[in-house]
Motif scaffolding. Structure first.
Motif, PDB file in Angstrom:
ATOM      1  N   CYS A   1      21.024  -6.692  -2.325  1.00  0.00           N
ATOM      2  CA  CYS A   1      20.499  -5.321  -2.855  1.00  0.00           C
ATOM      3  C   CYS A   1      19.254  -5.070  -2.279  1.00  0.00           C
ATOM      4  CB  CYS A   1      20.422  -5.178  -4.190  1.00  0.00           C
ATOM      5  SG  CYS A   1      19.783  -3.872  -4.947  1.00  0.00           S
ATOM      6  N   ASP A   2      18.908  -4.108  -1.468  1.00  0.00           N
ATOM      7  CA  ASP A   2      17.766  -3.940  -0.887  1.00  0.00           C
ATOM      8  C   ASP A   2      17.452  -2.535  -1.018  1.00  0.00           C
ATOM      9  OD1 ASP A   2      15.437  -3.684   0.814  1.00  0.00           O
ATOM     10  OD2 ASP A   2      16.634  -4.111   2.605  1.00  0.00           O
ATOM     11  N   ARG A   3      16.342  -2.172  -1.968  1.00  0.00           N
ATOM     12  CA  ARG A   3      15.882  -0.960  -2.339  1.00  0.00           C
ATOM     13  C   ARG A   3      14.634  -0.583  -2.053  1.00  0.00           C
ATOM     14  NH1 ARG A   3      17.949   1.663  -7.709  1.00  0.00           N
ATOM     15  NH2 ARG A   3      18.284   3.438  -6.236  1.00  0.00           N
ATOM     16  N   ARG A   4      14.228   0.478  -1.517  1.00  0.00           N
ATOM     17  CA  ARG A   4      12.570   0.748  -1.368  1.00  0.00           C
ATOM     18  C   ARG A   4      12.368   2.248  -1.495  1.00  0.00           C
ATOM     19  NH1 ARG A   4      13.006  -1.850   4.810  1.00  0.00           N
ATOM     20  NH2 ARG A   4      14.248  -3.494   4.462  1.00  0.00           N
TER      21      ARG A   4
ATOM     22  N   LEU B   1      15.006  -0.507 -10.036  1.00  0.00           N
ATOM     23  CA  LEU B   1      15.666  -1.617 -10.836  1.00  0.00           C
ATOM     24  C   LEU B   1      17.020  -1.226 -11.454  1.00  0.00           C
ATOM     25  CD1 LEU B   1      12.406  -3.605 -12.415  1.00  0.00           C
ATOM     26  CD2 LEU B   1      14.077  -4.292 -10.347  1.00  0.00           C
ATOM     27  N   ASN B   2      16.921   0.303 -11.639  1.00  0.00           N
ATOM     28  CA  ASN B   2      18.048   0.674 -12.290  1.00  0.00           C
ATOM     29  C   ASN B   2      19.048   1.074 -11.193  1.00  0.00           C
ATOM     30  OD1 ASN B   2      19.535   2.132 -14.387  1.00  0.00           O
ATOM     31  ND2 ASN B   2      18.878   4.326 -13.696  1.00  0.00           N
ATOM     32  N   ASP B   3      19.902  -0.317 -10.942  1.00  0.00           N
ATOM     33  CA  ASP B   3      21.068  -0.460  -9.949  1.00  0.00           C
ATOM     34  C   ASP B   3      21.813  -1.676 -10.761  1.00  0.00           C
ATOM     35  OD1 ASP B   3      22.497  -1.862  -7.868  1.00  0.00           O
ATOM     36  OD2 ASP B   3      21.474  -0.202  -6.671  1.00  0.00           O
TER      37      ASP B   3
ATOM     38  N   ASN C   1       0.968  -1.196  -0.121  1.00  0.00           N
ATOM     39  CA  ASN C   1      -0.055  -0.065   0.097  1.00  0.00           C
ATOM     40  C   ASN C   1       0.825   1.326   0.105  1.00  0.00           C
ATOM     41  OD1 ASN C   1      -2.605  -0.827  -0.359  1.00  0.00           O
ATOM     42  ND2 ASN C   1      -3.201  -0.723   1.845  1.00  0.00           N
ATOM     43  N   TYR C   2       2.037   1.180   0.675  1.00  0.00           N
ATOM     44  CA  TYR C   2       2.781   2.523   0.978  1.00  0.00           C
ATOM     45  C   TYR C   2       4.230   2.583   0.520  1.00  0.00           C
ATOM     46  CZ  TYR C   2      -1.587   4.054   2.783  1.00  0.00           C
ATOM     47  OH  TYR C   2      -3.245   4.196   2.763  1.00  0.00           O
ATOM     48  N   THR C   3       4.654   1.275   0.064  1.00  0.00           N
ATOM     49  CA  THR C   3       6.184   1.143  -0.294  1.00  0.00           C
ATOM     50  C   THR C   3       6.523   0.238  -1.386  1.00  0.00           C
ATOM     51  OG1 THR C   3       6.489   1.258   2.028  1.00  0.00           O
ATOM     52  CG2 THR C   3       8.549   0.512   0.832  1.00  0.00           C
ATOM     53  N   THR C   4       7.398   0.773  -2.393  1.00  0.00           N
ATOM     54  CA  THR C   4       7.697  -0.014  -3.411  1.00  0.00           C
ATOM     55  C   THR C   4       9.047  -0.636  -3.157  1.00  0.00           C
ATOM     56  OG1 THR C   4       6.602   1.699  -4.917  1.00  0.00           O
ATOM     57  CG2 THR C   4       8.187   0.113  -6.023  1.00  0.00           C
ATOM     58  N   SER C   5       9.152  -1.849  -3.282  1.00  0.00           N
ATOM     59  CA  SER C   5      10.452  -2.510  -2.803  1.00  0.00           C
ATOM     60  C   SER C   5      10.855  -3.540  -3.683  1.00  0.00           C
ATOM     61  CB  SER C   5      10.243  -3.314  -1.418  1.00  0.00           C
ATOM     62  OG  SER C   5       9.548  -2.471  -0.691  1.00  0.00           O
ATOM     63  N   ILE C   6      12.252  -3.445  -3.926  1.00  0.00           N
ATOM     64  CA  ILE C   6      13.086  -4.891  -4.863  1.00  0.00           C
ATOM     65  C   ILE C   6      14.099  -5.143  -3.905  1.00  0.00           C
ATOM     66  CG2 ILE C   6      12.451  -3.760  -6.818  1.00  0.00           C
ATOM     67  CD1 ILE C   6      15.884  -3.767  -6.483  1.00  0.00           C
ATOM     68  N   CYS C   7      14.472  -6.372  -4.163  1.00  0.00           N
ATOM     69  CA  CYS C   7      15.616  -7.037  -3.335  1.00  0.00           C
ATOM     70  C   CYS C   7      16.296  -7.892  -4.098  1.00  0.00           C
ATOM     71  CB  CYS C   7      15.169  -7.659  -2.151  1.00  0.00           C
ATOM     72  SG  CYS C   7      16.446  -8.571  -1.143  1.00  0.00           S
TER      73      CYS C   7
END
Length: 312
Positions: free
Chosen positions: A26-29, A58-60, A11-17
Motif C-alpha cells: 500500500c502506497d498512498r500520497r 489511512l482509510n483503506d 513540507n509538501y506531501t502527506t504519505s503512508i505506506c
C-alpha cells in the motif's frame, strides 16, 4: 509475516505506506495544496493540511493487521534538525502504537528517502555517496554501513536548493508551485538556446541564488519561456556534473541520486548517458516524497528486534 505502517509528513506531501514481508502492498500520497502564484507554504499551513490528510489516507482496507508503525520525525539525522510539519505524523503514529499496543519506531525524512531510493533500483552498496536534491534540500552525504547506517554531510548548497532554484524560476514563468515538472517538460521539448546561466561549484559545495537572479533577468528582458527553462535545467546538470566529477576524484564509490528533483527526465537522461555504472538514480515514483522508505526502515527494525529476542 510482518506488516509495518510508515508515515511521512514532509513540507509538501502527506504519505503512508504498508510494507509486508519486505514488499510494498500500500502506497498512498497526497500533495499539499499551494495557492496559485505562491512559492510555498508556511509550516502552520502545511501542518494543518497534514492533519486533514492523514485520516483520509489511512482509510483503506489494506491498512489493517499492523505489527509496527514507523514515522519520520525530523528532516535529517542531525541533532538540531527540526520542522513542525513532522509533528503531525509523529502524533498519529504514537497514537496508533498506543491504541494497538504495537512497536513504535522513529526515523528521518532523509533516511526514508535513501531507503526508498535503494529499494526502487535494488541498490545494495555498503558505502556510497548520496546526493539528495529536492525542493528544500541539496546535500551531498557519505553513507556507511547498511546494518547500522551512518550519514555524514560532506557538501551541498551554500544558499538555495536545486529544487528552490527550479521552482522559483517556474513560478516566475507563470507555472503552479511546485513547478519542476513544467520546467522539465519545457526543457526536454526545447531543442536549443543561446541563453547561458553559469554554474558555480567549489569542491562539494555550490551556489544558485545568483543563478536564480540571472534566470529571472532573462524573463524581464522578454526571452522565450522555453529557452529560459532549458537554460535553467542546463545550469542544474552542469552543477551536478561538476559536483560528481569532484566526488569521483576523491571517492572511489558509487553515487546514488534521490529526492524530488531526481525524478527529472532531463537530469536522468544526461547523467545516465555520462555516468553509467557510476551514478544510480532512484526511480521517479520513489524520488518524490513518500513513506515507502520509512516503512522499510520500520520493517527492518521490527525484524531485527525479533531476532535479538530469539537469541537471548
Amino acid at each position: 509475516m510482518s506488516r509495518v505502517l510508515g508515515i511521512d509528513t514532509s513540507n509538501y506531501t502527506t504519505s503512508i505506506c504498508i510494507v509486508e514481508d519486505n514488499k510494498v502492498v500500500c502506497d498512498r500520497r497526497k500533495i499539499l495544496y499551494v495557492e496559485n502564484g505562491k512559492r510555498g507554504l508556511r509550516q502552520s499551513e502545511a501542518l494543518f493540511q497534514h492533519i486533514k490528510n492523514i485520516p483520509d489516507l489511512l482509510n483503506d482496507n489494506k491498512v489493517s493487521k499492523i505489527d509496527a508503525v514507523c514515522v519520520s520525525t525530523r528532516p535529517r539525522p542531525y541533532y538540531n534538525s527540526y520542522m513542525p510539519v513532522f509533528k503531525a505524523g509523529e502524533s498519529i503514529a504514537k497514537s496508533i502504537s498506543s491504541v494497538l499496543k504495537i512497536p513504535y519506531y522513529e526515523t528521518t525524512h532523509q533516511e526514508g528517502h535513501i531507503e526508498s531510493a535503494k529499494f526502487s533500483i535494488g541498490f545494495n552498496e555498503e558505502e556510497f555517496i548520496a546526493i539528495h536534491i529536492s525542493g528544500g534540500t541539496s546535500e551531498i552525504l557519505l553513507y556507511k554501513d547498511n546494518t547500522n547506517p551512518s550519514i555524514e554531510l560532506i557538501g551541498g548548497t551554500k544558499d538555495i536548493s536545486i529544487g528552490q532554484f527550479i521552482d522559483r524560476v517556474g513560478v516566475a514563468l507563470g507555472f503552479d508551485f511546485p513547478a519542476g515538472k513544467y520546467i522539465d517538460d519545457l526543457a526536454i521539448n526545447t531543442s536549443k538556446t543561446e541563453l547561458v546561466i553559469p554554474s558555480k561549484v567549489d569542491g562539494f559545495y555550490f551556489n544558485l541564488s545568483g543563478q536564480e537572479t540571472k534566470a529571472i533577468g532573462f524573463l524581464e528582458k522578454g526571452y522565450p519561456k522555453d529557452e529560459i527553462a532549458l537554460s535553467t535545467m542546463k545550469c542544474v546538470v552542469k552543477t551536478l556534473d561538476k559536483l560528481i566529477n569532484n566526488i569521483v576524484v576523491k571517492y572511489d564509490k558509487k553515487v546514488l541520486l534521490f529526492g524530488g528533483v531526481a525524478s527529472s527526465k532531463f537530469i536522468s537522461s544526461y547523467l545516465n548517458e555520462r555516468y553509467k555504472g557510476r551514478v544510480y538514480i532512484s526511480k521517479p515514483e520513489y524520488s518524490l516524497d513518500n513513506a515507502v522508505g520509512v516503512a522499510l526502515i520500520g520493517y527492518k527494525r521490527l525484524n531485527q528486534n525479533r531476532r535479538d529476542k530469539n537469541e537471548q
